[in-house]
Scaffold this active site. Structure first.
Site, PDB file in Angstrom:
ATOM      1  N   LYS A  80      36.015  28.796  37.742  1.00 39.37           N
ATOM      2  CA  LYS A  80      35.735  28.574  38.959  1.00 39.37           C
ATOM      3  C   LYS A  80      34.458  28.224  39.158  1.00 39.37           C
ATOM      4  CE  LYS A  80      37.063  30.602  43.282  1.00 39.37           C
ATOM      5  NZ  LYS A  80      37.796  31.806  44.079  1.00 39.37           N
ATOM      6  N   THR A  99      52.481  43.805  24.081  1.00 40.38           N
ATOM      7  CA  THR A  99      51.726  42.752  24.281  1.00 40.38           C
ATOM      8  C   THR A  99      50.615  42.722  23.602  1.00 40.38           C
ATOM      9  OG1 THR A  99      50.704  43.570  26.050  1.00 40.38           O
ATOM     10  CG2 THR A  99      52.577  42.301  26.670  1.00 40.38           C
ATOM     11  N   TRP A 111      38.688  25.415  41.374  1.00 36.07           N
ATOM     12  CA  TRP A 111      39.277  25.677  40.100  1.00 36.07           C
ATOM     13  C   TRP A 111      39.340  24.366  39.264  1.00 36.07           C
ATOM     14  CZ3 TRP A 111      39.447  30.670  39.426  1.00 36.07           C
ATOM     15  CH2 TRP A 111      39.962  31.358  40.775  1.00 36.07           C
TER      16      TRP A 111
END
Ligand code: ADP
Length: 544
Positions: free
Chosen positions: A439, A185, A444
């Site tokens: 946030k 990754t 959110w």
């Protein structure tokens, strides 16, 4: 009572041999300097045998890692089959990563042989001395200044090795659980993490990817994966396309949007796959001139959220854009969007909501959304939480990385790090990556939703929304926007007005900054880490 069926091992060798037996006259087409060059599946088969023999002669044994630093082309496809079918492990390295990450990855995987494109040699050369385990280097073409000038381990020409290798290689009978391929990754924090794909995982992934309600790949297709072969196995398409005998069109080094349009036109591509950035580029070429893309039926688009505006722009050109979501940890396929038959007659807005969502889980991908206590949330399209997944091509652990145990739940699901909802029909809606969510005042805000809306404005080419620290609210959204070159200047206030009817007022970005270009990661996604750093001290500008 046990079933009485054969214990047939699911290995990539079946895919290779099937293509040779049933589709020897079908082609793999590679873009090159003068146009394209073609190889049939029969030729590919012969060359895969020779490559396996050549690797064997260099000392590659079962389980050894064979790395590549290469673009999408036929030789890379040959390696995609030769290494796994001989029992070695194909390790595709993303050469757009930072130099120290490439060194870390090659050393961590203990790559024994590395195959490199001539055009990628300038990236390899300064690192050669630091790759501790590499015993041989193979150049997949003619190096500009000959082989002699390259330092480090012995360097070979790909074609010389193939010419000297025997025509047949005795491929071993492998266990389906053996490693076939590896990919790391692109870590945003810490070191990149390695995934090890088994033959079984890649075979099952190919079968399901070919399904009509997934990517619908068939023999009649002309498949053009723009997603690099160093990025999660080019989303599995080299295996799937070979399995079904589809023609493959490989765009080779650094294709421009114009190159891609030319390939679509001249090769009559029916299915193409890549990240949204690629399709924005192609779209602007298509909008500037007359091109015959009538062969192109669908585009598989994923890797980051495909904005509704992009999907609709292609729809107007008669091309369906199928939105998909996946991860390196998932080989990568998780979901693809298709409208269920009985949703056809829903109101346009509702239909658009499904089509622009990340779609339905593929067969054999289990998913659910959990809250902070690890409890399942309702599939109601509202309850947000972390998406967790499991399935036969989902990682059970990272390669030699005991520090990542927290990426798995106690009962063995993989924690994706994506914040999402699932609706009552089972469509996945990704709100953000956990680290990209904003946030504000304890609530959110989804950067993806804001970006999508901004990119629907005709004057906006690209938009990324990031959190900036705010004394009162904790975090507030900041939008970074690239204007379209051919559009009238659009101001910050115009864009805020455009967003206002679409969102609650507290979702609206505190500011909108205009920049020339958005920073991108090695695989073409917006690099929000860079933007967060760049704008961490940003104070609202005066209206522009
Ligand atoms: P990396 O972590 O190296 O960027 P991946 O390609 O594995 O590489 O990235 C997977 C992540 O990309 C997912 O967890 C998700 O956050 C994002 N992603 C992939 N496809 C989509 C999509 N269609 N919509 C939104 N996000 C996506």
């Amino acid at each position: 009572m046990r079933g009485l069926m054969m214990d047939y091992q699911l290995t990539l060798r079946h895919i290779l041999e099937r293509a040779n037996r049933l589709f020897p006259a079908k082609h793999v087409v590679t873009r090159d300097r003068d146009g394209v060059c073609r190889g049939s599946y029969a030729e590919l088969f012969g060359r895969v045998h020779r490559l396996a023999g050549a690797l064997d002669a260099l000392g590659v044994r079962r389980g050894d890692r064979v790395a590549s630093l290469a673009w999408n082309h036929q030789r890379h496809l040959e390696l995609y089959f030769a290494a796994p079918c001989m029992g070695a492990v194909l390790h595709t390295i993303n050469f757009r990563l930072f130099a120290d990450q490439i060194v870390y990855i090659a050393n961590h995987a203990e790559d024994k042989v590395i195959l490199i494109d001539p055009s990628v040699l300038p990236i390899y050369e300064p690192l050669a001395d630091q790759l501790r385990t590499v015993e041989h280097v193979i150049v997949m073409g003619e190096p500009p200044s000959g082989l002699g000038s390259l330092g480090g381990p012995p360097v070979h020409r790909y074609e010389d090795l193939l010419a000297a290798a025997p025509a047949k290689y005795p491929f071993p009978d492998l266990d389906e659980g053996e490693a076939a391929a590896m990919c790391y990754t692109s870590a945003t924090t810490g070191h990149p993490k390695g995934l090890v794909y088994s033959h079984r995982a890649l075979v099952l992934h190919s079968i399901v990817e070919a399904m009509v309600d997934v990517v619908a790949v068939c023999e009649r297709d002309v498949v053009m994966p723009v997603v690099p072969m160093f990025h999660v196995n080019s989303w599995g398409l080299p295996f799937t396309a070979t399995m079904v005998g589809a023609t493959q069109v490989l765009p080779n080094a650094a294709p421009t949007p114009t190159d891609l349009v030319r390939l679509i036109e001249t090769q009559r591509v029916t299915l193409a796959a890549g990240v949204p950035t690629v399709w924005f580029g192609v779209l602007s070429v298509l909008q500037q001139g007359r091109h015959d893309i009538s062969s192109l039926k669908r585009i598989l688009c994923g890797g980051s959220a495909a904005p509704a505006a992009l999907i609709q722009a292609y729809e107007r050109l008669g091309v369906e854009m199928w939105h998909a979501w996946g991860m390196t940890e998932m080989s990568p396929l998780g979901t693809v969007t298709h409208l269920k038959s009985y949703l056809d007659d829903r109101p346009p807005d509702e239909r658009a909501g499904y089509i622009t969502s990340q779609g339905l889980p593929s067969a054999f991908v289990d998913m659910k959304v959990i809250d902070e206590q690890g409890q399942d949330v309702a599939w109601d399209g509202n309850a947000m939480g972390e998406l967790v997944v499991r399935g036969p091509w989902v990682a059970a652990s990272y390669y030699r990385d005991p520090t990542s145990a927290d990426r798995f739940t106690d009962d063995g699901w993989f924690r994706t790090g994506d914040v999402a909802t699932l609706d009552s029909e089972g469509y996945l809606h990704i709100a953000d990556r956990t680290k990209d969510l904003i946030k504000s005042g304890g609530e959110w805000i989804s950067s993806v939703d804001l970006e999508n809306a901004l990119m629907a404005h005709p004057c906006v080419a690209e938009a990324a929304v990031v959190a900036i620290a705010d004394e009162k609210w904790g975090e507030r959204p900041l939008a970074c926007v690239v204007r379209r070159t051919d559009s009238e200047a659009v101001s910050r206030d115009d864009l805020l007005e455009f967003l206002r009817p679409r969102f609650a007022s507290w979702w609206l970005p505190d500011d909108i900054v205009f920049i020339e270009e958005l920073p991108k990661t090695g695989v073409g996604k917006f690099d929000k880490k860079v933007l967060r750093e760049q704008f961490k001290d940003h104070a609202r500008s005066s209206p522009s």
